[in-house]
Design a protein around this motif. Structure first.
Motif, short mmCIF file in Angstrom:
data_model
loop_
_atom_site.label_atom_id
_atom_site.label_comp_id
_atom_site.label_asym_id
_atom_site.label_seq_id
_atom_site.Cartn_x
_atom_site.Cartn_y
_atom_site.Cartn_z
N ARG A 75 0.69 -1.07 -0.17
CA ARG A 75 -0.13 0.14 -0.03
C ARG A 75 0.85 1.37 0.11
N THR A 76 2.15 1.28 0.21
CA THR A 76 3.01 2.10 0.30
C THR A 76 3.98 1.92 -0.71
N GLN A 77 5.17 3.07 -0.70
CA GLN A 77 6.33 2.83 -1.28
C GLN A 77 7.44 2.42 -0.71
N SER A 78 7.13 1.75 0.59
CA SER A 78 8.03 1.44 1.70
C SER A 78 9.21 0.12 1.29
N SER A 79 10.12 0.27 1.61
CA SER A 79 11.24 -1.00 1.37
C SER A 79 11.88 -1.26 2.76
N PHE A 80 12.82 -2.49 2.42
CA PHE A 80 13.23 -2.84 3.85
C PHE A 80 14.62 -2.19 4.26
N SER A 81 15.12 -2.04 5.31
CA SER A 81 16.40 -1.34 5.65
C SER A 81 16.93 -2.24 6.88
N TYR A 82 18.55 -2.35 6.36
CA TYR A 82 19.32 -2.94 7.31
C TYR A 82 19.87 -1.91 8.38
N TYR A 238 13.25 18.32 0.84
CA TYR A 238 12.99 16.84 0.42
C TYR A 238 12.73 16.91 -0.91
N SER A 239 13.18 15.87 -1.78
CA SER A 239 12.75 15.53 -3.20
C SER A 239 12.73 14.34 -3.50
N GLU A 240 12.24 13.82 -4.50
CA GLU A 240 12.22 12.46 -4.87
C GLU A 240 12.68 12.44 -6.33
N HIS A 241 13.43 11.40 -6.74
CA HIS A 241 13.90 11.25 -8.11
C HIS A 241 13.47 9.74 -8.48
N ASP A 242 12.93 9.78 -9.71
CA ASP A 242 12.49 8.49 -10.21
C ASP A 242 13.58 7.48 -10.12
N SER A 243 13.36 5.97 -9.82
CA SER A 243 14.43 5.23 -9.97
C SER A 243 13.87 3.76 -10.26
N ALA A 244 14.35 3.42 -11.45
CA ALA A 244 13.61 2.21 -11.93
C ALA A 244 14.13 0.77 -11.44
N GLN A 245 14.95 0.90 -10.45
CA GLN A 245 15.33 -0.19 -9.79
C GLN A 245 15.77 0.03 -8.31
N LEU A 246 15.04 -0.64 -7.42
CA LEU A 246 15.10 -0.42 -6.04
C LEU A 246 16.64 -0.56 -5.57
N GLY A 247 16.97 0.42 -4.68
CA GLY A 247 18.54 0.57 -4.23
C GLY A 247 18.49 -0.59 -3.34
N PRO A 248 19.75 -0.54 -2.68
CA PRO A 248 19.92 -1.54 -1.53
C PRO A 248 19.35 -1.07 -0.20
N PRO A 249 19.30 -1.95 0.42
CA PRO A 249 18.74 -1.95 1.97
C PRO A 249 19.27 -0.97 2.87
N LEU A 250 19.72 0.02 2.52
CA LEU A 250 20.44 0.84 3.51
C LEU A 250 20.15 2.29 3.02
N ARG A 251 19.99 3.36 4.08
CA ARG A 251 20.09 4.85 3.72
C ARG A 251 21.51 5.20 3.61
N ARG A 252 21.84 6.12 2.65
CA ARG A 252 23.13 6.74 2.69
C ARG A 252 23.07 8.15 3.13
N GLN A 261 23.21 15.27 3.91
CA GLN A 261 22.24 14.93 2.82
C GLN A 261 22.01 13.47 2.91
N SER A 262 20.90 12.87 3.12
CA SER A 262 20.31 11.31 2.98
C SER A 262 19.82 11.15 1.50
N VAL A 263 20.04 9.81 1.17
CA VAL A 263 19.42 9.50 0.00
C VAL A 263 18.62 7.98 0.68
N THR A 264 17.41 7.76 0.50
CA THR A 264 16.88 6.56 1.01
C THR A 264 15.93 5.81 -0.21
N PRO A 265 16.41 4.74 -0.47
CA PRO A 265 15.68 3.94 -1.75
C PRO A 265 14.40 3.39 -1.38
N LEU A 266 13.40 4.04 -1.97
CA LEU A 266 11.81 3.56 -1.85
C LEU A 266 11.46 2.83 -2.93
#
Length: 278
Positions: A75-82, A238-252, A261-266
């Motif tokens: 139901r959301t754009q959530s992903s997993f995070s280590y 805060y901004s969002e940038h389209d990503s065709a592939q889900l990034g790694p399970p960690l925030r940078r 600055q943080s980049v979080t893959p959703l």
């Protein structure tokens, strides 16, 4: 000493903290207690500071509210995070991966991780979840305790507005009253709030008030005894940038001259948050 019963409470603020509080309280308090959320406008900017990563306890919190992990992901754009990868941090420009779990026992009363750090060893080399995150891999911890990944706790990367809307829907469904107004003034007596005057002139009062208005601190700042003294102000973008592939399970999270600055893959996007001194 006896305390007067609480029959009503008001939560101030229309953002994530307000609706998470309302959802949790409506789930766990008797239905006879009236909960009202003053859904103040322009709260989204304050929610930026909550970040985009939950800790592992979020799983139990959501489940208690009837929100399963499958619901959250679908139901959301959530992903997993280590955890979080820090880059160019501090005066030394240090970089490391900080995970949610620490599988090491204590040694002579000291967590073993400190012994590793004392030898100038990088802790992430000893954490299977950190290595999995670096490689862009995620797997639910297996039930077999003989597998190293079984102890790897995880959280979620989330979009705050998504979670806010879900929490609001759960709360309202359970009888929480939503008042979409701003607060024009706060009435108090002897360091206690006695009522709230809304922009439309309506006055609301309750047995208990919860201030979830973020940096505005609408209720707390109105009390003479609060003693708030803010000497430093932070701003965030805060901004969002389209990503065709889900990034790694960690925030940078990277350090810069202007702040960090943080980049979080959703799912479908990378969420970018920039924090700097205003």
């Amino acid at each position: 000493m006896t305390c007067a019963p609480i029959n009503s409470l008001i939560i101030c603020g229309g953002g994530l903290a307000s609706w998470m509080s309302a959802a949790a309280l409506s789930q766990n308090l008797p239905p006879t207690i009236q909960i009202t959320v003053i859904d103040t406008p322009h709260i989204d900017a304050a929610d930026i500071f909550y970040g985009t990563v939950t800790n592992p306890s979020a799983y139990s919190f959501f489940l208690n509210l009837g929100l399963t992990e499958a619901d959250l992901v679908q139901r959301t754009q959530s992903s997993f995070s280590y955890g979080t990868q820090y880059e160019n941090w501090g005066l030394t420009g240090a970089s490391w991966v900080q995970c949610f779990h620490n599988p090491f026992p204590n040694w002579n009363g000291v967590p073993f991780a400190h012994h590793i750090s004392a030898k100038n060893q990088n802790l992430e080399h000893y954490l299977v979840s950190a290595q999995a995150a670096i490689e862009g891999k995620f797997a639910h911890p297996p039930a077999d305790k003989n597998i190293a990944l079984s102890s790897a706790e995880y959280g979620y990367h989330v979009k705050v507005s998504d979670i806010t809307q879900i929490m609001k829907k759960l709360a309202v469904t359970r009888g929480v009253k939503c008042v979409s107004q701003d607060i024009s003034s706060v009435e108090s007596l002897g360091g206690n709030i006695t009522g709230l005057i809304l922009d439309n002139g309506e006055k609301l009062s309750a047995d208990l008030y919860i201030d979830s208005s973020g940096p505005k601190a609408q209720l707390i700042s109105a009390l003479e005894t609060a003693g708030l003294n803010v000497s430093r102000k932070l701003a965030a973008l805060y901004s969002e940038h389209d990503s065709a592939q889900l990034g790694p399970p960690l925030r940078r999270v990277s350090s810069h001259d202007f702040g960090w600055q943080s980049v979080t893959p959703l799912q479908g996007v990378d969420a970018v948050m920039t924090v700097f001194e205003a």
